[in-house]
Design a protein around this motif. Structure first.
Motif, PDB file in Angstrom:
ATOM      1  N   MET A  66      49.716  10.239  38.216  1.00 14.88           N
ATOM      2  CA  MET A  66      48.625   9.324  38.548  1.00 14.88           C
ATOM      3  C   MET A  66      48.976   7.898  38.126  1.00 14.88           C
ATOM      4  N   VAL A  67      48.390   6.976  38.876  1.00 15.43           N
ATOM      5  CA  VAL A  67      48.675   5.565  38.640  1.00 15.43           C
ATOM      6  C   VAL A  67      47.822   5.056  37.487  1.00 15.43           C
TER       7      VAL A  67
ATOM      8  N   LEU B  67      51.877  17.346  42.774  1.00 17.52           N
ATOM      9  CA  LEU B  67      51.801  16.175  41.891  1.00 17.52           C
ATOM     10  C   LEU B  67      50.368  15.986  41.398  1.00 17.52           C
ATOM     11  N   LYS B  68      49.435  16.183  42.283  1.00 20.49           N
ATOM     12  CA  LYS B  68      48.018  16.014  41.944  1.00 20.49           C
ATOM     13  C   LYS B  68      47.579  17.031  40.888  1.00 20.49           C
ATOM     14  N   ALA B  69      48.222  18.188  40.884  1.00 17.74           N
ATOM     15  CA  ALA B  69      47.847  19.239  39.941  1.00 17.74           C
ATOM     16  C   ALA B  69      48.120  18.845  38.487  1.00 17.74           C
ATOM     17  N   PHE B  70      49.000  17.870  38.278  1.00 17.66           N
ATOM     18  CA  PHE B  70      49.295  17.421  36.917  1.00 17.66           C
ATOM     19  C   PHE B  70      48.214  16.496  36.359  1.00 17.66           C
ATOM     20  N   GLU B  71      47.393  15.944  37.233  1.00 22.19           N
ATOM     21  CA  GLU B  71      46.402  14.969  36.778  1.00 22.19           C
ATOM     22  C   GLU B  71      45.352  15.662  35.916  1.00 22.19           C
ATOM     23  N   PRO B  72      44.848  14.947  34.888  1.00 21.21           N
ATOM     24  CA  PRO B  72      43.819  15.581  34.048  1.00 21.21           C
ATOM     25  C   PRO B  72      42.512  15.709  34.820  1.00 21.21           C
TER      26      PRO B  72
END
Lengths: 229, 218
Positions: A66-67, B67-72
């Motif tokens: 995320m950015v 990649l999105k799955a890593f976001e909190p």
């Protein structure tokens, strides 16, 4: 004849230099897939990393995919072939005016200014811009012109965006000088067995300082370059 | 005059040769690729060897999902130590923006015992590991060294009340997000590594961020 020779020299170096520049590209989904694959490895780590997107002209501070922060790249110049589309670690920074840490002498109060300074500073008239002279390393101490070495792959040279007539004239001189300076620098770097590939980024002064502040040795970046067709 | 002209021409010629050589070396250095076939990463080679023939746009969507799955999920904290700003975020949106103070970057050395402290706020991903109300400061050795005093042997001589504000959130290795008496210094790099906040912002963060909340510092 001498004048004609000089003119020929200037024109030929500019033409040769232009030949090494990369053209703007249409979106390439295969290339984007490679960028995402490369980024997946970095997103697994508990570290901040950077994506230098030369196609979108954006600099991304990222973590876990995320950015965290985004900065605009105001200008790009490339020298040499495209680096591999994979994470490269920062191994060194060079700046003429590199900031230095303050050494705290015991018995000085390093982080706590005198409590009397909490009184309103505007008592006697015009406010001072910085009423507290603190000894610390801050963003404003960071250089705006510097060079970053990424592994054995690549140099990133950062320059501030020129504001004002004087700075624009200097910037124009630098633009022309690039076509003379870079080939000579290439010979020097090749002799030292150092990377030849260079990306020059023009950022706003504040963004240049923020990039220097946050991009620490050991942190990785991916430089995403458009591909020549 | 003729000699001078010839010297200048010779110098120019040498310069042209040097510049030209530089261009040739640059072109020869690495692959001056003209085809879109970039060097592959390890995972791409592995996929190829398995005979994968996934449509690139499908692959693109899959990679973005991974990649999105890593976001909190939910609430997380982002701290920009350069700008001295803290963002409380939820699902990518800023819930609250706060001005903070972070590490000064100064160096303290105790030459008597050969110890050195660098007052940086650590960078990277952390999480809230402890939360305290009306916390006391347990002064570490550097706080005594800085004042030119010897570190006390007794624990109770290290306790200092009322300097950390109303709340504290610990994120490991002795680093905290806490309050401060020096609110006028918020926005400046003045701490020994902890992140100092104003009272209202601190209370908002304390009440919103549960244990385990991710903190990203850069």
């Amino acid at each position: 004849m001498f004048t004609a020779f000089c003119l020929y020299f200037i024109v030929s170096t500019v033409c040769l230099g232009s030949g090494l520049a990369w053209a703007a590209e249409t979106p390439d989904i295969a290339l984007e897939n490679r960028l995402l694959s490369a980024e997946l490895g970095l997103a697994k780590q508990q570290k901040v990393y950077f994506i230098v997107d030369l196609k979108a002209k954006k600099l991304f501070f990222k973590a876990r995919g995320m950015v965290l922060k985004e900065s605009g790249i105001l200008g790009v110049r490339l020298w040499g072939s495209a680096p591999k589309l994979e994470p490269i670690e920062l191994t060194g920074k060079t700046a003429i005016f590199a900031p230095e840490r303050e050494n705290v002498t015991p018995t000085q109060e390093a982080a706590a200014p005198a409590i009397e300074n909490t009184a309103a500073p505007a008592a006697a008239g015009a406010l001072k811009k910085d009423p507290y002279d603190i000894k610390a390393l801050e963003l404003s101490d960071m250089p705006t012109t510097y060079s970053l070495r990424l592994g054995d792959e690549l140099f990133i040279m950062v320059r501030p965006f020129a504001e004002g007539a004087g700075m624009r004239a200097l910037s124009l001189t630098q633009k022309v000088g690039w076509y003379v300076y870079m080939p000579i620098r290439t010979l020097w770097m090749a002799a030292k067995k150092e990377p030849v590939r260079t990306v020059e980024l023009t950022l706003s002064p504040k963004d240049a300082q923020a990039f220097y502040w946050s991009f620490l040795e050991g942190v990785s970046a991916i430089v995403y370059m458009p591909q020549k067709q | 005059m003729t000699y001078l002209k010839w010297i200048l021409i010779t110098l120019c010629a040498l310069f042209v040769v040097a510049v030209g050589s530089g261009y040739i070396v640059a072109m020869m250095a690495g692959d001056h690729e003209t085809r879109p076939d970039m060097p592959e990463t390890g995972s791409q080679k592995a996929k190829k060897s398995k005979g994968s023939s996934i449509d690139p746009s499908v692959m693109n969507a899959k990679l973005k999902a991974r990649l999105k799955a890593f976001e909190p999920k939910g609430i997380y904290v982002v701290i920009d130590t350069g700008a001295n700003e803290l963002y409380l975020k939820k699902n990518g949106e800023v819930v609250r923006r706060c001005i903070v103070s972070s590490g000064s970057g100064n160096v303290l050395e105790d030459t008597k015992v050969g110890k050195k402290w660098v007052f940086d706020t650590p960078r990277g991903e952390y999480e809230v590991k402890s939360k305290a109300v009306q916390p006391n400061w347990i002064k570490p050795d550097w706080a005594f060294v800085e004042e030119g005093e010897a570190a006390p042997k007794s624990y109770k001589d290290r306790v200092e009340e009322g300097v950390l504000g109303d709340y504290a959130l610990g994120f490991g290795n002795g680093y905290f997000i806490h309050g401060t008496l020096y609110t006028r210094m918020l926005g400046r790099n003045v701490t020994h590594g902890c992140v100092r906040m104003g009272d209202e912002d601190l209370e908002a963060v304390f009440r919103t961020a549960p244990m385990g909340t991710k903190i990203y510092i850069f």
